[in-house]
Motif scaffolding. Structure first.
Motif, PDB file in Angstrom:
ATOM      1  N   PHE A  20      -0.542  -1.037  -2.019  1.00 39.64           N
ATOM      2  CA  PHE A  20      -0.535  -2.412  -1.511  1.00 39.64           C
ATOM      3  C   PHE A  20      -1.927  -2.839  -1.066  1.00 39.64           C
ATOM      4  N   GLN A  26      -4.262  -3.274  -3.935  1.00 42.46           N
ATOM      5  CA  GLN A  26      -4.007  -4.524  -4.642  1.00 42.46           C
ATOM      6  C   GLN A  26      -4.574  -5.699  -3.859  1.00 42.46           C
ATOM      7  N   GLN A  27      -4.413  -5.628  -2.568  1.00 45.99           N
ATOM      8  CA  GLN A  27      -4.967  -6.695  -1.716  1.00 45.99           C
ATOM      9  C   GLN A  27      -6.470  -6.775  -1.910  1.00 45.99           C
ATOM     10  N   GLN A  66       0.950 -10.677  -2.461  1.00 41.81           N
ATOM     11  CA  GLN A  66       1.006  -9.221  -2.523  1.00 41.81           C
ATOM     12  C   GLN A  66       2.347  -8.689  -2.053  1.00 41.81           C
ATOM     13  N   SER A  93       4.817  -6.358  -4.322  1.00 38.69           N
ATOM     14  CA  SER A  93       5.346  -5.056  -3.917  1.00 38.69           C
ATOM     15  C   SER A  93       6.858  -5.055  -3.920  1.00 38.69           C
TER      16      SER A  93
END
Lengths: 150, 684
Positions: free
Chosen positions: A4, A7-8, B437, B441
């Protein structure tokens, strides 16, 4: 690091690249061409761009440092560089090329040398940022995540 | 009389000047780069022009109506679509104020008899006017547009008794035949044609939670130029609107009134009815029992309707769904959306289909539920976990105006008595609540975990404010969620149970937004004046160059690679060479090969066209083209050659033309420009 967060970071980095005008919409078009059948397209094109550009920059350097400068030849090099940078969306590099060509047409050696410095600078900046981006992508994929599809 | 002639000619002149300005603006666009400030200024100038035209037309309309010279157009159009278009536009404007604007199809009768003949433009003007007022005067809450249909010869088709008199005033000639029925006796109502031969009566409500209109001012609101000036905040507006609205509505055979709201509810509710000819094969289905839908003090809403209309709703929806072969057994719907009214509407129609709905406020709750479900599933193999629906809760809360309460976690795990297994999950997620995001996820999580236990589909709702990176889901719908979008969800549900054990399909079906998000106010005239922006290419347009053979001539490696990939992606077959001389050789050889076998008749060339870069080493594009033109003369062919240049200058265009090229494109290539060029060449 969690997928996560990676990706951020990716999203942040690429948004910054667009915001600061390192990249323009042409780059987005390239991203759209990438898919399962062509998973490394962007990296391949950009790598090709790096090779091309470094060659051109070297040629430019030597052309501009001859005793008698062949401006037409320099212009042809810059033209190529402009074309390839435009095709991957390297906006800042392309913009410097535009001024660079003007100097070549005018036969302005000082201007040309200044532009050469500038274009090298922009190119180096872009290269390091894109390399960071690709490294992030590899990390994300290795950690089992996926990139936002275009 | 003189006034109207003066109006008409002044109007004509003003219109001519406005057309002039508009045309000049269009010319300016050609020389301006689309990203610049100048272009944005031009956009604003354009909208001002359109606004002026709108005002002018309103003024002219009023004078026409007053002079009794107004005619209604008659075109085929789709009522549901028209409502949707208007509501969509105001949804955007209202979003900025934090308002929810949505269209409630009520008993779905409108969707069933949507194709009509009537004056579409004027209808939209009516609706837009009311919506624009509603948005202007509401600062929080929602605006709901409701619509339903009745057969026009029902006994209760009059809204007010005043209508008859006014109506006959306008159509003096026709009315002479019906003079004797001017009394309002309802026995004879079936003899009187209350409308101009229309088959269906459409009733609409525009209901807002705004300032409201005090009772004593209600009548005067419809007089032109009067604006309710209760507050000291000074709302803008010419007030022209409601007068015109009333005139149009009456022209269409109906009337408009301001409904009383329930005590304690704020805002205004405008209700109007019009008559339209239906172009659909009518069936008995569309008739609704009228006893509850009478002109009553309350505005129409399902929770105060009788059981008869509730049944009507159910049967309408069943008709729609079974006609499409949807088996809704065992579907549960998990929703994370905003908007009180939206939730209500979805609850109504999905609930009546028998789908269990669960509403969530936050993503974390969704996660927890999913985790618990999968745990339960793997723990107990015999019985399947069930999602308790909000349906039962809803029936006891029907009279409560507040939105459906989110369930506590305990409720979700109550084993219901029914044997029904919930095998299918439908997720409806509003992308604007939460960041990108988090959604990525969550969808990943679904793909990896839930996928093993349930078949599921994901519907994502977006609007112009959400990020433009689309996420992978089954269906992306633009907000607000109404009308044809609800239909799309229905078709998605059809896919449940068709293929067993299918994993989530990762394709995007993006609905093309009909308007660009930059429009602030809609032009009443030219709804097509702004080209719609398409977020992603329509699926059918993905391969526009399929079947084409292209020869690409380009020396720069990077450009060649990018261009080749673009073309391949669009479905073409590509051969690439890197200078003019090679191109010439390829052309010569292929001409020889292709035509050595042919026995006369048409000569052919294996490539559909050539993309030729201009600056190249050894032999440049111009030279190569000249040579190719010489060679092809022998075969009587003309191969389309498109020049690729980096310049946008005009003398380049001249060089291109002199060399014999057909068209020039600017690097880097855009597929859309290429397609345009191809079309032009084919035409010649």
């Amino acid at each position: 690091m969690a997928v996560f967060q990676l990706q951020q970071q990716w999203v942040d980095l690429i948004s910054a690249l667009f915001r600061e005008e390192f990249l323009d919409s042409q780059f987005t078009q390239l991203q759209q061409l990438q898919d399962e059948s062509n998973p490394d397209f962007v990296v391949e094109v950009v790598t090709l761009f790096f090779e091309d550009s470094e060659r051109l920059l070297n040629d430019l350097c030597s052309t501009l440092h001859q005793r008698v400068v062949d401006f037409k030849k320099a212009d042809a090099h810059v033209h190529q560089l402009k074309g390839s940078s435009a095709s991957i969306g390297a906006q800042r590099v392309k913009n410097v090329c535009v001024s660079f060509r003007n100097c070549c047409e005018e036969g302005n050696l000082e201007g040309c040398l200044a532009c050469l410095q500038q274009v090298k600078h922009e190119y180096t900046l872009l290269k390091s940022k894109l390399e960071a981006l690709f490294a992030l992508e590899q990390q994300i994929v290795a950690a089992g995540g996926s990139l936002p599809t275009m | 009389m003189n006034k109207s002639i003066a109006f008409a000619s002044a109007g004509h002149d003003v219109r001519a000047s406005l057309a002039g300005i508009s045309g000049l603006i269009k010319l300016c666009y050609d020389v301006v780069s689309l990203d610049s400030d100048l272009a944005r200024n031009l956009d604003q100038m354009n909208s001002c022009v359109e606004k002026l035209l709108g005002i002018l037309n309103s003024v002219l309309d009023i004078s026409k109506v007053e002079a009794g010279k107004m005619h209604l157009e008659e075109v085929e159009f789709n009522v549901a679509q028209a409502i949707e278009e208007s509501v969509d536009i105001f949804h955007i404007v209202a979003l900025a104020k934090g308002l929810e604007v949505i269209w409630d199809p009520c008993d779905f009768s409108v969707l069933l008899s949507s194709n009509v003949r009537g004056d579409c433009l004027r209808f939209k003007q009516i609706l837009d006017n009311l919506l624009s007022n509603a948005v202007k005067f509401t600062s929080e809450g929602h605006i709901v547009v409701r619509a339903w249909v009745r057969n026009a010869n029902s006994k209760y088709s009059e809204l007010t008794s005043v209508q008859n008199c006014k109506f006959f005033d306008i159509f003096g000639g026709i009315s002479k035949c019906f003079q004797n029925t001017e009394d309002n006796s309802q026995k004879e109502s079936h003899d009187v044609i209350h409308h101009i031969g229309g088959d269906k009566e459409f009733i609409f409500e525009v209901d807002d939670t705004g300032m409201g209109i005090p009772t004593e001012k209600r009548a005067s609101v419809f007089e032109n130029y009067v604006q309710v000036k209760d507050s000291n905040l000074g709302y803008e507006g010419t007030g022209l609107g409601l007068g015109i609205v009333q005139s149009f509505v009456r022209l269409m055979g109906g009337d408009i009134i301001i409904q009383d709201k329930e005590p304690g509810e704020r805002g205004s509710c405008f209700r109007f009815n019009i008559y339209l000819k239906s172009s659909e094969i009518s069936s008995d289905n569309t008739e609704v029992e009228d006893s509850d839908l009478q002109k009553g003090p309350r505005s129409y809403s399902l929770h105060s309707a009788s059981s008869k209309s509730w049944l009507k709703l159910q049967s309408n929806i069943q008709n729609m769904s079974t006609s499409q072969g949807i088996n809704v057994d065992g579907i549960s719907c998990l929703l994370l959306i905003n908007g009180v009214e939206t939730k209500k509407i979805l609850q109504t129609w999905m609930g009546s289909l028998g789908i269990k709905l669960v509403f969530f406020q936050q993503l974390e709750n969704l996660y927890e539920i999913m985790k618990k479900i999968t745990q339960n599933y793997s723990n107990s193999s015999s019985s399947e976990p069930s999602l308790e629906s909000a349906n039962d809760e809803f029936s006891s809360h029907r009279d409560d105006n507040r939105h459906v309460l989110p369930l506590s976690l305990k409720d979700v795990f109550k084993r219901s008595g029914s044997r029904r297994s919930h095998k299918y999950l439908l997720f409806i997620l509003d992308l604007s609540s939460g960041n990108l995001q988090e959604w990525i996820s969550f969808l990943d999580y679904l793909r990896k975990r839930i996928h093993h236990f349930y078949q599921y589909k994901v519907v994502c709702l977006y609007d112009f404010s959400t990020s433009t990176f689309p996420v992978s889901c089954d269906l992306m719908l633009r907000k607000p969620l109404h009308g044809s979008r609800i239909h799309k969800i229905l078709s998605l549900m059809r896919e449940f149970g068709q293929k067993d054990g299918e994993s989530v399909v990762l394709s995007h079906i993006v609905e093309v937004p009909r308007i660009s998000s930059e429009i602030e106010t809609k032009s009443l005239l030219n709804s097509s004046s702004h080209k719609p922006e398409i977020l992603l290419q329509n699926f059918h347009e993905k391969l526009p160059l399929v079947g084409m053979n292209i020869l690409l001539v380009e020396d720069t490696d990077v450009l060649r690679m990018v261009a080749t990939n673009f073309l391949l992606r669009s479905g073409a077959t590509v051969k690439s060479v890197d200078n003019g001389l090679q191109a010439l050789n390829v052309v010569k050889m292929s001409l020889q090969e292709a035509n050595s076998v042919s026995t006369g008749g048409s000569k052919c060339f294996p490539f559909d066209f050539i993309l030729m870069d201009c600056q190249m080493p050894i032999m440049d594009g111009f030279e190569a083209t000249r040579c190719i033109r010489n060679v092809e003369k022998q075969y009587g062919l003309h191969i389309p050659i498109f020049a690729l240049t980096a310049y946008a200058e005009s003398d380049e265009a001249e060089k291109v033309r002199l060399a014999g090229m057909d068209f020039h494109l600017i690097k880097p290539i855009k597929i859309s420009k290429l397609l345009e060029a191809i079309k032009l060449v084919i035409k010649n």
